[in-house]
Scaffold this motif. Structure first.
Motif, PDB file in Angstrom:
ATOM      1  N   VAL A   1      46.518  42.629  56.851  1.00 43.29           N
ATOM      2  CA  VAL A   1      47.983  42.705  56.897  1.00 43.29           C
ATOM      3  C   VAL A   1      48.397  44.158  57.121  1.00 43.29           C
ATOM      4  O   VAL A   1      49.214  44.459  57.998  1.00 43.29           O
TER       5      VAL A   1
ATOM      6  N   TYR B   1      52.807  42.635  50.691  1.00 42.03           N
ATOM      7  CA  TYR B   1      51.584  42.456  51.486  1.00 42.03           C
ATOM      8  C   TYR B   1      50.780  41.239  51.030  1.00 42.03           C
ATOM      9  O   TYR B   1      50.262  40.479  51.846  1.00 42.03           O
TER      10      TYR B   1
ATOM     11  N   VAL C   1      53.558  39.389  61.158  1.00 33.99           N
ATOM     12  CA  VAL C   1      53.374  40.297  60.023  1.00 33.99           C
ATOM     13  C   VAL C   1      54.556  41.259  59.923  1.00 33.99           C
ATOM     14  O   VAL C   1      55.089  41.496  58.830  1.00 33.99           O
ATOM     15  N   LEU C   2      54.998  41.790  61.044  1.00 36.78           N
ATOM     16  CA  LEU C   2      56.132  42.721  61.047  1.00 36.78           C
ATOM     17  C   LEU C   2      57.409  42.036  60.569  1.00 36.78           C
ATOM     18  O   LEU C   2      58.149  42.585  59.747  1.00 36.78           O
TER      19      LEU C   2
ATOM     20  N   ARG D   1      53.861  48.544  64.096  1.00 39.36           N
ATOM     21  CA  ARG D   1      54.813  49.661  64.055  1.00 39.36           C
ATOM     22  C   ARG D   1      54.499  50.681  65.143  1.00 39.36           C
ATOM     23  O   ARG D   1      55.407  51.206  65.794  1.00 39.36           O
TER      24      ARG D   1
ATOM     25  N   ILE E   1      52.301  38.104  52.353  1.00 34.69           N
ATOM     26  CA  ILE E   1      52.085  38.000  53.801  1.00 34.69           C
ATOM     27  C   ILE E   1      50.659  37.538  54.073  1.00 34.69           C
ATOM     28  O   ILE E   1      50.418  36.697  54.938  1.00 34.69           O
TER      29      ILE E   1
ATOM     30  N   ARG F   1      47.445  45.304  60.705  1.00 33.34           N
ATOM     31  CA  ARG F   1      48.324  44.716  61.725  1.00 33.34           C
ATOM     32  C   ARG F   1      49.727  45.296  61.658  1.00 33.34           C
ATOM     33  O   ARG F   1      50.356  45.521  62.687  1.00 33.34           O
ATOM     34  N   LEU F   2      50.209  45.521  60.457  1.00 31.35           N
ATOM     35  CA  LEU F   2      51.533  46.105  60.299  1.00 31.35           C
ATOM     36  C   LEU F   2      51.572  47.519  60.869  1.00 31.35           C
ATOM     37  O   LEU F   2      52.507  47.878  61.591  1.00 31.35           O
TER      38      LEU F   2
ATOM     39  N   ARG G   1      57.295  41.382  56.807  1.00 32.80           N
ATOM     40  CA  ARG G   1      57.417  42.595  55.984  1.00 32.80           C
ATOM     41  C   ARG G   1      58.781  43.267  56.131  1.00 32.80           C
ATOM     42  O   ARG G   1      59.450  43.571  55.147  1.00 32.80           O
ATOM     43  N   GLU G   2      59.187  43.516  57.356  1.00 31.61           N
ATOM     44  CA  GLU G   2      60.379  44.329  57.579  1.00 31.61           C
ATOM     45  C   GLU G   2      61.684  43.541  57.513  1.00 31.61           C
ATOM     46  O   GLU G   2      62.699  44.076  57.105  1.00 31.61           O
TER      47      GLU G   2
ATOM     48  N   PHE H   1      50.889  40.259  65.502  1.00 36.31           N
ATOM     49  CA  PHE H   1      51.528  41.462  64.984  1.00 36.31           C
ATOM     50  C   PHE H   1      52.996  41.194  64.659  1.00 36.31           C
ATOM     51  O   PHE H   1      53.533  41.719  63.699  1.00 36.31           O
TER      52      PHE H   1
END
Length: 185
Positions: free
Chosen positions: A158, A144, A133-134, A166, A147, A161-162, A137-138, A130
């Protein structure tokens, strides 16, 4: 292709990804020193097998190598569940609006710094599947699809999991605040 041309092509593709590679490695390993080792090993691997690179998104290609290298490095150098986390450096966090934040009074600055440190610790505590992926992205602002390429998973996974990452962060952030309320604080 000569060795000089190969090296120049590698530098054009891989070197611009160095900051993102280090950032991902730091979040996966938990500290700067281990991240440096992972990035060095990843870049050596990438260069060794660069002839297999057929073009495309160099960032996704390089970060997928960093990710695999980090997990291999962690398996080789750590017992499961023993990922240390150095103090999160709040000065590396950009302001929410993308610009520089106005100066705070000392109290506000201390609160903001403590919140950033806590957020860094909570992100570091997420399970690796997790967390990566976070972070991509962030913090790296990857789409996506990219990723999915880096992690070797479908786009739907993706997104799932994102969303779960979160939600875990939100729950972890709120949990201590609820404890304080139940104790009359």
């Amino acid at each position: 292709m000569t060795d000089i041309e190969r090296k120049a092509r590698f530098e054009r593709v891989a070197l611009p990804q160095l900051d993102a590679a280090f950032n991902l490695a730091r979040w996966l390993t938990g500290n700067d020193r281990d991240a440096e080792d992972v990035v060095q090993e990843a870049y050596l691997r990438a260069f060794r097998y660069f002839d297999g690179y057929r073009g495309g998104d160099g960032r996704s290609w390089m970060l997928s190598i960093v990710r695999r290298t980090a997990f291999t490095w962690l398996e080789r150098n750590r017992r499961p569940g023993t990922v240390p986390f150095e103090e999160f450096d709040a000065s590396e966090m950009p302001a929410a609006d993308g610009g520089s934040a106005p100066p705070d009074d000392p109290e506000q600055s201390a609160i903001r710094s403590a919140d950033r440190r806590r957020l860094g610790e909570l992100i570091a505590a997420l399970p690796a599947q997790f967390r990566d992926v976070l972070v991509l992205r962030e913090l790296e602002d990857m789409p996506y699809r990219d990723i999915a390429t880096v992690c070797g998973i479908p786009v739907g996974t993706v997104m799932s999991r994102l969303a779960r990452a979160r939600a875990m962060l939100r729950q972890a952030w709120i949990r201590p605040q609820r404890k304080g309320l139940s104790h009359g604080l």
